[in-house]
Design a protein around this motif. Structure first.
Motif, PDB file in Angstrom:
ATOM      1  N   GLU A 141       0.817  -1.220   0.000  1.00 37.33           N
ATOM      2  CA  GLU A 141       0.000   0.000   0.000  1.00 37.33           C
ATOM      3  C   GLU A 141       0.844   1.260   0.000  1.00 37.33           C
ATOM      4  O   GLU A 141       0.446   2.290  -0.534  1.00 37.33           O
ATOM      5  CB  GLU A 141      -0.937  -0.010   1.207  1.00 37.33           C
ATOM      6  N   SER A 142       2.028   1.179   0.620  1.00 40.71           N
ATOM      7  CA  SER A 142       2.877   2.372   0.681  1.00 40.71           C
ATOM      8  C   SER A 142       3.664   2.589  -0.607  1.00 40.71           C
ATOM      9  O   SER A 142       4.353   3.608  -0.749  1.00 40.71           O
ATOM     10  CB  SER A 142       3.871   2.247   1.848  1.00 40.71           C
ATOM     11  N   ARG A 143       3.564   1.658  -1.538  1.00 37.58           N
ATOM     12  CA  ARG A 143       4.265   1.714  -2.809  1.00 37.58           C
ATOM     13  C   ARG A 143       5.790   1.766  -2.618  1.00 37.58           C
ATOM     14  O   ARG A 143       6.511   2.371  -3.397  1.00 37.58           O
ATOM     15  CB  ARG A 143       3.790   2.908  -3.655  1.00 37.58           C
ATOM     16  N   ARG A 144       6.222   1.107  -1.570  1.00 36.80           N
ATOM     17  CA  ARG A 144       7.664   1.014  -1.310  1.00 36.80           C
ATOM     18  C   ARG A 144       8.221  -0.347  -1.744  1.00 36.80           C
ATOM     19  O   ARG A 144       9.356  -0.437  -2.198  1.00 36.80           O
ATOM     20  CB  ARG A 144       7.958   1.243   0.181  1.00 36.80           C
TER      21      ARG A 144
END
Length: 432
Positions: A82-85
Motif C-alpha cells: 500500500e505504501s508503494r515502497r
C-alpha cells in the motif's frame, strides 16, 4: 510557520535532486528447483511520480512496468504494498529458461537499478545403473551409471562396505586401490572374490541432496575348503565335533563322508550336520558325532561342490579322527601302547590351493609333523595339543631320509648275515 509550509508545498510540486527515489535494500539472489515459485522484491523510497520497471538482463526483455505486465509469459505477475515502497516480481512454476539476472529499474535520469540473479536447478537423479550381477573370478566387468541434473552432476563410485577400497588399473597395467573412483563408468579387471559386494554410484551437483544407487556384484569361484583342526581326538562316550569352512559362490553343497564308509550318510541318528552362513560366500559346516565309539575313528572328508567344480569333482577337506580316553586326572591319553607310553599317529598334510588330504603314515611319541608340498619340504613339529614344539625338542626327521636310512640298514643287516654264514657254507662244502 507560513513560510515553512509554503516551502514544503513548493518542494512537493517541483521535486529536486534530493527527492529522487532511492533503493533501501539490495535484491537477493535466489536458487530454486524446477517447478517452484519465485519472488523478487525491490524496496524503494520516495517513489513520487517515478515508475518501477522489471527487465530480464541477459535478454533485455521487459517483464513489467509499474503495475502492468509487458511479457507474454503467463507465469509472470507483479504487485506492490500500500505504501508503494515494496515492488514484487513473481514467477510461478520456475523453469530452466527462467535462469538469469533480473533488474529492478527506476526511470530517473540517469536510470537507477538493482539486480538479483535467479538459478533454477534440477537436483541430481540417477536414471539408470547397468552392469553384470555375476562374473567369474579372473574376468573383467564394466559398471555404468547415468545421472542427470542442472548443473550436470559429478558422478563417482564407492564400495557399500565402509572403508573398503576399489581396485583399478591404469594404462600401464599397474593396480591402485581407492576409496572413491571418479567417473560414470567403473572398469574392474582381473576380479577377485574379495571384490564381490555392493557398489554405490553417487551423483552430486552441489545442490542437496546427493543421490545414490546400488548394484550388487557376485563373483563365481570354485569352493575353497579350510579345515579348522585337522587332527581331532574323540573321547569315547562323548560327542566329537568336526569343523570345516567353505568359501564359494554360488554357495556350495557340503557333505561329510567317512573314507571307509563312503556310502553311509553322515546325517541323522548320531550324526548331526549343521551349516552356518558366515558371509555371502563363506559357510561353516559342523559335524557332531554323539556318543563317540572307536568305530567312528578314521578319515572324514568335508566335501563341497558347486557349478564351478571342474568335471563335477568335489573339493575335499580331510580330518583324521582318532580315539582317546580320559584317565583319572581327566587328561586325554591317545593310543596308549603296551609300555604305558602315550603315542599319537604321525601324519602329514598335503596342501594345495583348493585341496587338503591327510594320510596316516608313521608312529611317533608325543609329536605330530605336518609337511607342505611346496619345495623345499620342511617339517614342522607339533605336540598333541597342536602347539609347535620348541627347536630343542624337535626330532631330526625327514620321511625321505628315514626311508633311505631304513633301506640302507636292511641291506647292511642282510650283508652281515650273509658274511657270518659264509664260513659254515664253505666248511660244509669241503666236508662233502
Amino acid at each position: 510557520m507560513e513560510l515553512l509550509d509554503l516551502l514544503i508545498i513548493l518542494i512537493s510540486i517541483f521535486p529536486g535532486e534530493g527527492m529522487k527515489p532511492r533503493f533501501i535494500d539490495e535484491m537477493r539472489n535466489i536458487t530454486v528447483e524446477v517447478g517452484r515459485d519465485v519472488t523478487f522484491t525491490c524496496t524503494v523510497s520516495d517513489i513520487h511520480g517515478y515508475r518501477i520497471g522489471w527487465v530480464k538482463a541477459n535478454s533485455k526483455a521487459i517483464q513489467a512496468i509499474g503495475t502492468h505486465v509487458i511479457t507474454h509469459n503467463p507465469r509472470v505477475t507483479v504487485s506492490h504494498d500500500e505504501s508503494r515502497r515494496r515492488w514484487n516480481l513473481h514467477i510461478s512454476n520456475a523453469q530452466l529458461d527462467d535462469t538469469g539476472a533480473y533488474m529492478c529499474q527506476v526511470n530517473t535520469d540517469p536510470m537507477r537499478f538493482k539486480m538479483g540473479h535467479l538459478d533454477v536447478v534440477i537436483t541430481p537423479d540417477i536414471i539408470d545403473i547397468r552392469g553384470p550381477e555375476v562374473v567369474t573370478e579372473g574376468s573383467n566387468a564394466k559398471l555404468e551409471c547415468e545421472a542427470r541434473g542442472e548443473p550436470p552432476p559429478m558422478v563417482f563410485w564407492q564400495r557399500e562396505e565402509k572403508g573398503e577400497k576399489i581396485t583399478v588399473y591404469n594404462r600401464e597395467g599397474i593396480s591402485n586401490r581407492h576409496v572413491r573412483v571418479e567417473g560414470s563408468v567403473l572398469h574392474l579387471k582381473k576380479i577377485r572374490r574379495e571384490q564381490a559386494g555392493g557398489y554405490l554410484c553417487i551423483a552430486s551437483n552441489g545442490h542437496p541432496p546427493a543421490v545414490s544407487r546400488r548394484i550388487q556384484l557376485h563373483v563365481k569361484f570354485r569352493p575353497l575348503v579350510t579345515v579348522v583342526e585337522q587332527h581331532v581326538h574323540g573321547i569315547i562316550g562323548k560327542p566329537a565335533v568336526l569343523v570345516c569352512e567353505v568359501e564359494s559362490f554360488p554357495r556350495a553343497e557340503i557333505a561329510w563322508v567317512k573314507r571307509d564308509q563312503p556310502y553311509i550318510s553322515m546325517s541323522g541318528g548320531r550324526y548331526i550336520k549343521e551349516d552356518f552362513h558366515l558371509t555371502n560366500y563363506k559357510t561353516k559346516s559342523v559335524l557332531n558325532i554323539y556318543n563317540y565309539t572307536e568305530k567312528d575313528a578314521g578319515l572324514y572328508d568335508c566335501r563341497s561342490q558347486n557349478e564351478m567344480n571342474i568335471n563335477g569333482k568335489t573339493v575335499d577337506g580331510v580330518i583324521y579322527l582318532n580315539s582317546a580316553r580320559e584317565n583319572g586326572d581327566n587328561k586325554i591319553e591317545v593310543n596308549k601302547d603296551d609300555e604305558g607310553e602315550t603315542t599319537t599317529d604321525l601324519y602329514y598334510t598335503i596342501i594345495t590351493d583348493y585341496d587338503f588330504s591327510v594320510q596316516p603314515k608313521y608312529k611317533s611319541k608325543t609329536y605330530n609333523t605336518v609337511y607342505n608340498t611346496e619345495p623345499p619340504m620342511i617339517p614342522r613339529w607339533y605336540d598333541k595339543d597342536d602347539r609347535q614344539a620348541p627347536p630343542a625338542r624337535r626330532p631330526n626327521f625327514h620321511p625321505t631320509s628315514e626311508r633311505f636310512l631304513n633301506s640302507a640298514l636292511r641291506c647292511t643287516f642282510s650283508l652281515v648275515w650273509f658274511l657270518e654264514g659264509l664260513p659254515i657254507i664253505i666248511i660244509y662244502a669241503v666236508y662233502l
